[in-house]
Motif scaffolding. Sequence first.
Motif, PDB file in Angstrom:
ATOM      1  N   ALA A  53       0.881  -0.980   0.030  1.00 19.11           N
ATOM      2  CA  ALA A  53       0.179  -0.118   0.146  1.00 19.11           C
ATOM      3  C   ALA A  53       0.862   1.369  -0.011  1.00 19.11           C
ATOM      4  O   ALA A  53       1.629   1.133   0.860  1.00 19.11           O
ATOM      5  N   ARG A  54       0.782   2.419  -1.308  1.00 23.52           N
ATOM      6  CA  ARG A  54       1.535   3.405  -1.179  1.00 23.52           C
ATOM      7  C   ARG A  54       0.698   4.068   0.467  1.00 23.52           C
ATOM      8  O   ARG A  54       1.853   5.072   0.749  1.00 23.52           O
ATOM      9  N   GLY A  55      -0.093   4.154   1.015  1.00 20.28           N
ATOM     10  CA  GLY A  55      -0.860   5.211   1.501  1.00 20.28           C
ATOM     11  C   GLY A  55      -2.543   4.409   2.378  1.00 20.28           C
ATOM     12  O   GLY A  55      -2.247   3.241   2.167  1.00 20.28           O
ATOM     13  N   LEU A  56      -2.375   5.133   3.734  1.00 17.56           N
ATOM     14  CA  LEU A  56      -3.620   5.257   3.780  1.00 17.56           C
ATOM     15  C   LEU A  56      -4.726   5.086   2.693  1.00 17.56           C
ATOM     16  O   LEU A  56      -5.141   4.451   3.444  1.00 17.56           O
ATOM     17  N   LEU A  57      -5.087   5.778   1.579  1.00 18.28           N
ATOM     18  CA  LEU A  57      -5.740   6.432   0.703  1.00 18.28           C
ATOM     19  C   LEU A  57      -5.884   4.640  -0.053  1.00 18.28           C
ATOM     20  O   LEU A  57      -7.494   4.598  -0.235  1.00 18.28           O
ATOM     21  N   ASP A  58      -5.180   4.107  -0.325  1.00 11.38           N
ATOM     22  CA  ASP A  58      -5.190   2.751  -0.953  1.00 11.38           C
ATOM     23  C   ASP A  58      -4.800   1.718  -0.063  1.00 11.38           C
ATOM     24  O   ASP A  58      -4.835   0.587  -1.349  1.00 11.38           O
ATOM     25  N   ALA A  59      -4.864   1.323   0.705  1.00 13.02           N
ATOM     26  CA  ALA A  59      -4.559  -0.033   1.418  1.00 13.02           C
ATOM     27  C   ALA A  59      -6.254  -0.182   1.376  1.00 13.02           C
ATOM     28  O   ALA A  59      -7.461   0.566   1.862  1.00 13.02           O
ATOM     29  N   ASP A  60      -5.821  -1.689   1.572  1.00 19.41           N
ATOM     30  CA  ASP A  60      -7.373  -2.895   2.434  1.00 19.41           C
ATOM     31  C   ASP A  60      -7.852  -2.333   3.277  1.00 19.41           C
ATOM     32  O   ASP A  60      -6.495  -2.117   5.128  1.00 19.41           O
ATOM     33  N   PRO A  61      -8.734  -2.087   3.617  1.00 15.51           N
ATOM     34  CA  PRO A  61      -9.665  -1.826   5.160  1.00 15.51           C
ATOM     35  C   PRO A  61      -8.671  -3.281   6.006  1.00 15.51           C
ATOM     36  O   PRO A  61      -8.457  -3.038   7.501  1.00 15.51           O
ATOM     37  N   ALA A  62      -9.206  -4.070   6.342  1.00 17.94           N
ATOM     38  CA  ALA A  62      -8.709  -5.175   6.351  1.00 17.94           C
ATOM     39  C   ALA A  62      -6.759  -5.017   7.409  1.00 17.94           C
ATOM     40  O   ALA A  62      -6.530  -5.325   8.512  1.00 17.94           O
ATOM     41  N   SER A  63      -6.099  -4.400   5.948  1.00 11.64           N
ATOM     42  CA  SER A  63      -4.649  -4.102   6.335  1.00 11.64           C
ATOM     43  C   SER A  63      -4.557  -3.093   7.702  1.00 11.64           C
ATOM     44  O   SER A  63      -4.032  -2.750   8.050  1.00 11.64           O
ATOM     45  N   LEU A  64      -5.415  -1.924   7.064  1.00  6.70           N
ATOM     46  CA  LEU A  64      -5.258  -1.132   8.469  1.00  6.70           C
ATOM     47  C   LEU A  64      -5.871  -1.144   9.396  1.00  6.70           C
ATOM     48  O   LEU A  64      -5.006  -1.034  10.751  1.00  6.70           O
ATOM     49  N   ALA A  65      -6.605  -2.392   9.736  1.00  5.67           N
ATOM     50  CA  ALA A  65      -7.553  -3.067  11.146  1.00  5.67           C
ATOM     51  C   ALA A  65      -6.302  -3.214  11.713  1.00  5.67           C
ATOM     52  O   ALA A  65      -5.533  -3.563  12.841  1.00  5.67           O
ATOM     53  N   ALA A  66      -5.259  -4.407  11.052  1.00  5.55           N
ATOM     54  CA  ALA A  66      -4.224  -5.087  11.427  1.00  5.55           C
ATOM     55  C   ALA A  66      -3.181  -4.091  11.818  1.00  5.55           C
ATOM     56  O   ALA A  66      -2.844  -4.208  12.984  1.00  5.55           O
ATOM     57  N   LEU A  67      -3.017  -2.862  10.893  1.00  7.41           N
ATOM     58  CA  LEU A  67      -1.691  -1.991  11.051  1.00  7.41           C
ATOM     59  C   LEU A  67      -2.442  -1.336  12.469  1.00  7.41           C
ATOM     60  O   LEU A  67      -1.760  -1.574  13.247  1.00  7.41           O
ATOM     61  N   ALA A  68      -3.530  -0.977  12.803  1.00 12.26           N
ATOM     62  CA  ALA A  68      -4.008   0.158  13.789  1.00 12.26           C
ATOM     63  C   ALA A  68      -3.720  -0.881  14.893  1.00 12.26           C
ATOM     64  O   ALA A  68      -2.904  -0.613  16.142  1.00 12.26           O
ATOM     65  N   ALA A  69      -3.659  -2.116  14.848  1.00 13.81           N
ATOM     66  CA  ALA A  69      -4.142  -3.271  16.199  1.00 13.81           C
ATOM     67  C   ALA A  69      -2.505  -3.362  16.657  1.00 13.81           C
ATOM     68  O   ALA A  69      -1.959  -3.077  17.943  1.00 13.81           O
ATOM     69  N   SER A  70      -1.241  -3.358  15.325  1.00 13.20           N
ATOM     70  CA  SER A  70      -0.228  -3.180  16.009  1.00 13.20           C
ATOM     71  C   SER A  70       0.343  -2.237  16.251  1.00 13.20           C
ATOM     72  O   SER A  70       1.362  -2.098  16.788  1.00 13.20           O
ATOM     73  N   VAL A  71       0.201  -1.162  16.232  1.00 14.25           N
ATOM     74  CA  VAL A  71       0.272   0.618  16.151  1.00 14.25           C
ATOM     75  C   VAL A  71      -0.112   0.336  17.911  1.00 14.25           C
ATOM     76  O   VAL A  71       0.605   0.728  18.710  1.00 14.25           O
ATOM     77  N   GLN A  72      -0.890  -0.398  18.113  1.00 14.19           N
ATOM     78  CA  GLN A  72      -1.330   0.157  19.214  1.00 14.19           C
ATOM     79  C   GLN A  72      -0.452  -1.116  20.278  1.00 14.19           C
ATOM     80  O   GLN A  72      -0.332  -0.205  21.788  1.00 14.19           O
ATOM     81  N   ARG A  73      -0.238  -2.129  19.452  1.00 14.07           N
ATOM     82  CA  ARG A  73       0.769  -2.710  21.032  1.00 14.07           C
ATOM     83  C   ARG A  73       1.941  -2.069  20.897  1.00 14.07           C
ATOM     84  O   ARG A  73       2.310  -2.419  22.103  1.00 14.07           O
ATOM     85  N   VAL A  74       2.610  -1.703  19.763  1.00 10.17           N
ATOM     86  CA  VAL A  74       3.984  -1.333  19.742  1.00 10.17           C
ATOM     87  C   VAL A  74       4.146  -0.438  20.448  1.00 10.17           C
ATOM     88  O   VAL A  74       5.091   0.153  20.925  1.00 10.17           O
TER      89      VAL A  74
END
Length: 143
Positions: A53-74
């Motif tokens: 994904a180049r950025g927020l706008l072209d990312a798959d929503p499921a990938s964004l959800a996984a990213l958000a969870a990892s950001v919180q954990r990290v």
Amino acid sequence: MTDTAYDPDNIFAKILRGEIPAHRVYEDADTLAFMDVMPQGPGHTLVIPKAPARGLLDADPASLAALAASVQRVARAVKAAFEADGLTVFQFNEAAGGQTVFHLHVHVVPRFDGVPLQRHEGGMADPTVLAGHAERIRAALEV
């Protein structure tokens, strides 16, 4: 108009493929976190999706959800590892928005009262220092 296609040869894609070394902090099936080599403060960590994904706008929503969870954990681990007063979490999109590596990524920077962010273009950090910071965060993730 700028080219907005994802470039599979960007530096973060190369890190994901193991072509370029990185001080890895956390990894799961969908994301990778590693130390920023040009930190704006001690403990500056990047979290990226493994899906292109180049950025927020072209990312798959499921990938964004996984990213958000990892950001919180990290982020929790970074704050604990550095005994930070707070955190700054930011994400840029396209050159006009401040993005310089065109693979979606989120910055997690521990913050301390009265200490300003350093410049991101301030040069490469000492790899030994980054390795130590990565170890501190990995240890905090295990708690």
